[in-house]
Design a protein around this motif. Sequence first.
Motif, short mmCIF file in Angstrom:
data_model
loop_
_atom_site.label_atom_id
_atom_site.label_comp_id
_atom_site.label_asym_id
_atom_site.label_seq_id
_atom_site.Cartn_x
_atom_site.Cartn_y
_atom_site.Cartn_z
N SER A 48 -2.11 -11.55 -6.62
CA SER A 48 -3.05 -10.52 -6.16
C SER A 48 -2.38 -9.15 -6.13
O SER A 48 -3.01 -8.13 -6.46
N GLN B 43 0.84 -1.22 0.00
CA GLN B 43 0.00 0.00 0.00
C GLN B 43 0.87 1.26 0.00
O GLN B 43 0.61 2.22 -0.73
N LYS C 83 -1.93 -7.97 -9.81
CA LYS C 83 -3.17 -7.49 -10.43
C LYS C 83 -3.46 -6.03 -10.11
O LYS C 83 -4.21 -5.37 -10.82
N GLU C 84 -2.91 -5.54 -9.04
CA GLU C 84 -3.17 -4.13 -8.68
C GLU C 84 -2.36 -3.16 -9.54
O GLU C 84 -2.55 -1.96 -9.49
#
Lengths: 221, 838
Positions: A204, A183, A207-208
């Motif tokens: 995952s 993040q 994919k961001e």
Amino acid sequence: MKSLLELQDIYLNYKTENSLVEVIKGVNLKINSGENVAVVGKSGSGKTSLIMLIAGLEKVTSGKIIFEDQDISAYSEDELADLRKRKIGIVFQSFYLIPNYTALENVSLVLEINKIENAQKKSAELLDQFGLKDRLNHFPSQLSGGEQQRVAIARSIILSPKLILADEPSGNLDSENSKLIIQLLFKYSKQNNSSLILVTHDQSIAKECDKIIEIKDGKII
Amino acid sequence: MEKLFNFQDFKYAIRDLTRSYKKISTIIFTLFISLFVLSVILSLEYSLKKELNANAKILLGGDFEINTRNEKVDDQYFKKIEKFGIISSTVEFSTMLTNSTRSDAKTFFIRLKAIDQKYPLYGDVQSFPDKALSLLQTTKNSIVVNRKIFETLKLKVNDTVYIKQTPFKVVGYIESVPDLGRALLFGDFAVVSTNSFLNLNINTLGSFINYEYRVKLNNENINFKQEVENLTKNYPSYSVRYPENSSNNLKKLIDNFSQFLSLVSISAMLIAGIGIANTLISFINQKNISIAIMKSLGFTTSTIKKIFYFEIFTLLTIISLLAYLLAILSVPIVNAYLVKTLGIAVQSEFIIQNFIKVFLSGFLVVSIFCLPTISAIQQIKPTSLFRNVFQPCEFYFTKKNISLIILAIISLILLFAFDSKKPFYTIMYFLVFFIICLTLYGLSKLIIFYLRKINFIKFLPLRLAVKNITNPKTIFPITVLSLGLGVTLLLSLTLIGYNFKKEVQKSIPEIAPDYFFVSIQNTEKDEFVKYLKNNDKNAVIETMPIVSATLTKINKKDPLSYIKQNNDSFWVLERDRRISWSNTPPKDNPITEGNWFDANNKSLQISLDAKVAKDLNIKLNDSLTLKIYGREIEGKVTSLRKVDYRDLSINFVMLINPSFAANIPHEYIATAKFKNLPDFKEGAFLQKFKNISTIKVSDYLGKVTEIINKIFIAVIIISSIAVIIGLTVISSAVIVQARLSVYQNLIFKILGINSSNLILASIIEFLISFLSIIFIAVIFSIGVSYFVIEAIFKLNWSLEIINSSFVLLFIGTVTIILILLNNYKFLSPKVYPLVRNE
């Protein structure tokens, strides 16, 4: 969007005693300013080697690396060091903070070598934003893995670099810390309009990103 | 271009230094010790010479001194000199002093100094009681003796002693005289007034009498030298000395000694340099992650190297300043000893030139060893951070740093050769040192080359040891170099120390005579021999005629005009020498060149000491002019002899042909070896022959060994320091090796190889390096110690196998213990921190 980095048909070979190992085989890639790119692939596929070439830590065997319209593959060691100093931030899987520097010193070092004033104050403010206000004067050995990686990310983004290279930055962390680290990387690269190249095994996370490239046997597939 | 000094980089260096100084404690310790020793030597040398120069007039005893040798000054000349100022006349001669006239009297061979009322013109005589010197002038036939005689004979004030059977009343003793005369420095002496001296009715040919006249100028500002020289020209046997030449022998002694000690200390420093290189490479290896991170952050290799250079040179500056200041503070401690021995008090002083020399020595040694070490930073790749694989870096040689190392070595040699009185010895010394280094390095490479060819070893510890040695990143060459140099230095110093000790402890050689007899008149020679034979019919007596002669010209040229005072054989020219003649060559003086005297040739023929001939550049058939009894005679060198003055027999630098010498008035010198020494009573002998002086060889040797003992103590102190540095360096090499193999040991541990195999492997590895260096260390230490003992200290060298073997065993044992102790914590590494990359 403006192109920040372009790899043109690059090759990387290592000579061993008896043979030639082809690590990167004719990779072409274009990354724009502020773009997030995930690099995925199996172990030994050439992901890290690609990062090392982009960082100017390895020299290409052939091909060109264009960074901000300059062919950096022809740069000398010192020119590449200067480029890293001013425009590239790197985050490693094993954090790699300077052991006998405090958290604050590890971050402020980047500003100091770029002769930016109030280095300590600016570094302290950033570490505060990273939730490390009480850890400023702690040495790496006195920090947890998650805290060490947060310091490492702070170090990589403090100068608002054009490019951030992250080699499996959450690979050594638990899921909670892993999430926090990713993040932070996304938040600050976006805030600074930095491009981010993120090597990861975690689909995952990949994919961001704006773009995912997969490497297999030294080639982008 | 990058700036040479950048404050920011300097700040990083200081930060790193304050946080990592414990890791480089070996550098701090060895650098400090070696710089401290060098500082002490330089400070003492400077202070001593300064004191000698400052007190030159006191040491000479006047503004100038006229030496008329064995004759009284000419009245006309005296009157002319008198106009310059006050003249104090003294007479010195060698004689015997006894405490009674009985046959069992205790005797002393002394230099007797007769002084007038004006003595001393400069400085003070330290005596007990304070007024002893004035009592000497007012009390008839009175004497003051030196403190040693006073204490040995258990004398009291007003006791009586005898010189040539004449009684003298002891009015006190002397602690020191200001004019450290040539003979008074180490020997026993006594002082009488000129009037008392006249009562002795000295009636000899004067071979051992010296008349000296010292002058204190009325006006110090006048330019008197030229006038005095002009006056003296008419008196060829007179010589004039000035204050600047007052303590040449002492200065020469200080020069030789400080040169030897400086070279030992620079060896210690060079060995410390290897320790510095070892520790620094280990330090860099420990910091390879930090260095790689810095490179990844954009630091250039040269900036990182600069930070390390700042660290090491900041450390050097602080250490050299501290070492020098402490050395200055230690001068007063040595001062107490000097006051007692030489009567000289030296002052501590900060001399910038000396500090610069200390700093420069440190700077050059550190540069020589740090250039390839810090350049190793080049090998650390930031890509390692991605792979988590860090290879230890090794010394890195480039053309540029090889050139800089050579430049630093040349500068170091020049720095020491520049103010050395014997630059050749200094250059040779460094040459040998670097040859030893190259030989050891070559040996290590040879061993690695051959061990790589061996692939049939089954025994696991041996395989591990061989693998460690032949590893591409091996530190085997450094271990061999530091261990080899350490062992060579320790062995050399052991052999030097042993030979010194042997000289100190050695008993009188079997063939050496028991007594020397001097001032035997021609008329009493037969009676003298008869007396000794009556005393002991088996006594071996040797008599030789002697006469004083001065070498005034070599090939018709005054040698003093071109031969310098630092020439090893300058002593032959300095003053008159005793010469003799003989029909046959002396047994222990083999002829090295030319032929013995032609009996039919009546002109002067000379047989010369070969070493003196070499030093003074005199060849066979060269002409020498000798002044005998004021008359100059030219002769020819017909033979050269090898003379060893250490064999305690009668030796002469010059022998002349008997056919020429037959009619020269002369006296005799004799030696005697008795079958039963206690039967010879010196007191009784002196009753019979009051003009003959006796020198007991054992007493003489006692005085010599006393001096050698003092030198031995200084050598031992310096050696111990070198030993400590040597062991520290060996220890640091061991730690470096152990630290490097910690990861490997961890893997072995995980694979199940037990510690005993690892311990055995490290012992085998040590034995391979230790056994391989022994031969080279022994050869070089024999050469070095032989040179020091024979060439510098002119003593007899011999090889001592037992002590040398003991030293090798000791070094081997200490080193293996150090290895095991240092390896202990690395042999069983904790898995967790290493797995976590901590």
